[in-house]
Design a protein around this motif. Structure first.
Motif, PDB file in Angstrom:
ATOM      1  N   LYS A 170       0.803  -1.110  -0.167  1.00 17.10           N
ATOM      2  CA  LYS A 170       0.034   0.034   0.001  1.00 17.10           C
ATOM      3  C   LYS A 170       0.594   1.433  -0.041  1.00 17.10           C
ATOM      4  N   LEU A 171       1.961   1.192   0.667  1.00 19.05           N
ATOM      5  CA  LEU A 171       2.836   2.366   1.028  1.00 19.05           C
ATOM      6  C   LEU A 171       3.636   2.727  -0.508  1.00 19.05           C
ATOM      7  N   TYR A 172       4.084   1.454  -1.074  1.00 23.96           N
ATOM      8  CA  TYR A 172       5.316   1.527  -2.065  1.00 23.96           C
ATOM      9  C   TYR A 172       4.822   2.516  -3.345  1.00 23.96           C
ATOM     10  N   PRO A 173       3.668   2.731  -4.020  1.00 25.53           N
ATOM     11  CA  PRO A 173       3.287   3.706  -5.067  1.00 25.53           C
ATOM     12  C   PRO A 173       3.346   5.093  -4.390  1.00 25.53           C
ATOM     13  N   LEU A 174       2.997   5.191  -3.174  1.00 27.01           N
ATOM     14  CA  LEU A 174       3.019   6.578  -2.460  1.00 27.01           C
ATOM     15  C   LEU A 174       4.316   7.097  -2.644  1.00 27.01           C
ATOM     16  N   ALA A 175       5.348   6.376  -2.098  1.00 24.37           N
ATOM     17  CA  ALA A 175       6.780   6.545  -1.700  1.00 24.37           C
ATOM     18  C   ALA A 175       7.440   6.798  -3.057  1.00 24.37           C
ATOM     19  N   VAL A 176       6.955   6.172  -4.046  1.00 23.55           N
ATOM     20  CA  VAL A 176       7.520   6.246  -5.630  1.00 23.55           C
ATOM     21  C   VAL A 176       6.878   7.739  -6.117  1.00 23.55           C
ATOM     22  N   ALA A 177       5.650   7.916  -5.963  1.00 22.58           N
ATOM     23  CA  ALA A 177       5.210   9.238  -6.363  1.00 22.58           C
ATOM     24  C   ALA A 177       5.530  10.514  -5.681  1.00 22.58           C
ATOM     25  N   ARG A 217      -2.106  14.027 -10.310  1.00 22.93           N
ATOM     26  CA  ARG A 217      -2.706  12.671 -10.631  1.00 22.93           C
ATOM     27  C   ARG A 217      -2.032  11.360 -10.197  1.00 22.93           C
ATOM     28  N   ALA A 218      -0.769  11.341 -10.093  1.00 26.91           N
ATOM     29  CA  ALA A 218       0.223  10.247  -9.415  1.00 26.91           C
ATOM     30  C   ALA A 218      -0.368  10.188  -7.957  1.00 26.91           C
ATOM     31  N   LEU A 219      -0.208  11.152  -7.326  1.00 28.50           N
ATOM     32  CA  LEU A 219      -0.313  11.419  -6.011  1.00 28.50           C
ATOM     33  C   LEU A 219      -1.805  10.915  -5.721  1.00 28.50           C
ATOM     34  N   GLN A 274      -3.675   8.876  -7.141  1.00 30.33           N
ATOM     35  CA  GLN A 274      -3.984   7.636  -7.321  1.00 30.33           C
ATOM     36  C   GLN A 274      -3.205   6.782  -6.370  1.00 30.33           C
ATOM     37  N   ALA A 275      -1.929   7.114  -5.916  1.00 27.51           N
ATOM     38  CA  ALA A 275      -1.161   6.738  -4.851  1.00 27.51           C
ATOM     39  C   ALA A 275      -1.756   6.527  -3.510  1.00 27.51           C
ATOM     40  N   LEU A 276      -2.414   7.600  -3.503  1.00 33.43           N
ATOM     41  CA  LEU A 276      -3.040   7.887  -1.950  1.00 33.43           C
ATOM     42  C   LEU A 276      -4.421   6.923  -1.889  1.00 33.43           C
ATOM     43  N   ARG A 277      -4.986   6.769  -3.141  1.00 33.33           N
ATOM     44  CA  ARG A 277      -6.025   5.775  -3.086  1.00 33.33           C
ATOM     45  C   ARG A 277      -5.639   4.561  -2.999  1.00 33.33           C
ATOM     46  N   ILE A 278      -4.438   3.772  -3.643  1.00 30.83           N
ATOM     47  CA  ILE A 278      -3.809   2.697  -3.048  1.00 30.83           C
ATOM     48  C   ILE A 278      -3.600   2.558  -1.857  1.00 30.83           C
TER      49      ILE A 278
END
Length: 310
Positions: A249-256, A298-300, A302-306
């Motif tokens: 859950k965290l990883y996409p947010l860290a990347v963004a 947009r990326a942020l 989406q990552a927050l939703r994940i």
């Protein structure tokens, strides 16, 4: 039994931002709410203020001192407050450290001056830390800069010299590279087993916890503190399946926030996240950083939703 500063560093500590108004002045009311809200989250044991996420390189000493004062006034009793010290001049860094200690910081984290990325003599690094040490009495922390930050990252022989000073009791290990993290961890614990190593690369917290860590000081924890805490508590319990689920859950947010090009945009993106979550009215960061772009937003989002935050 009274806990030592090192004991109190264990677990998750949130590196906080500094809300600004549209004219780039500090919004003290929003800052107080931000500090209190993050620090009150169950499992958050302390705050790192005046860190990179807190724009410490563009704040005046008076502003940095005010950040510490507001933290001291608004966080729960028992919340550990560590303040960053960041200045190109060793003399000014020493004055800054003394002022932040006087303002109420429990400990101080010494950041390497940005000019060191171009190269430096080891003696410069030792002298800089010595000046800060001699101007203060609080526990002191080292900062291991990312391996991508040039000569800012301390080579093992220099790190060995730094940790030989007993006033330094911990390191925020931000090498942002797993092999270097483990190398530094092993070196530090070989020389000083009690020295506290905090795994603080937001993209690889799970790996750091698997290799070994006393906790983290991370800015992800000012956006999704519950999720970062859940990762830590699962790892500490050895529940790696649950830890992996939190990591996913965290990883996409860290990347963004931290990895996506261009670099150096973490603070802007952290503030954008907090605005998207309705926790910040204005997401301005001080120049020269421009606002978040449409693609970043947009990326942020989406990552927050994940991450389950939106």
């Amino acid at each position: 039994m009274t806990q030592t500063f090192g004991d109190r560093l264990r677990g998750i500590h949130a590196a906080t931002i500094v809300p600004m108004m549209p004219d780039f002045g500090i919004d003290e009311a929003q800052l107080a709410v931000h500090l209190a809200s993050v620090a009150s989250t169950p499992g958050i044991n302390g705050l790192l203020v005046n860190g990179h996420a807190g724009e410490n390189f563009v704040l005046s000493l008076a502003e940095k001192r005010r950040v510490v004062e507001l933290a001291r006034a608004h966080v729960p009793n028992g919340c550990l407050i560590v303040s960053g010290v960041n200045h190109e001049s060793s003399l000014e860094a020493a004055r800054e450290a003394a002022a932040l200690e006087q303002a109420g910081a429990d400990g101080l984290l010494v950041f390497p001056p940005n000019s060191w990325a171009l190269g430096h003599a080891d003696g410069c690094v030792i002298e800089h830390h010595r000046r800060i040490r001699d101007a203060t009495t609080s526990p002191l922390m080292l900062y291991a800069a990312p391996v991508g930050a040039g000569a800012m990252a301390y080579a093992p022989p220099l790190l060995e010299q730094l940790i030989a000073d007993r006033r330094f009791v911990a390191i925020k290990e931000g090498s942002w590279e797993v092999a270097t993290y483990e190398q530094n961890l092993r070196l530090v614990h070989k020389l000083r087993p009690e020295f506290v190593v905090l795994g603080s690369g937001d993209e690889h917290l799970l790996t750091s916890y698997l290799v070994g860590s006393a906790g983290s000081q991370v800015s992800l924890a000012c956006v999704v503190p519950e999720l970062v805490v859940s990762l830590w508590t699962a790892a500490e319990a050895g529940d790696w399946e649950r830890a992996r689920a939190a990591h996913e859950k965290l990883y996409p947010l860290a990347v963004a926030i931290y990895r996506d090009a261009p670099g150096g945009r973490a603070t802007v993106r952290l503030k954008a996240c907090l605005k998207l979550l309705g926790r910040l009215a204005c997401d301005a960061a001080r120049p020269p950083q421009p606002p978040a772009t449409a693609n970043e937003l947009r990326a942020l989002e989406q990552a927050l939703r994940i991450a389950g935050a939106l």
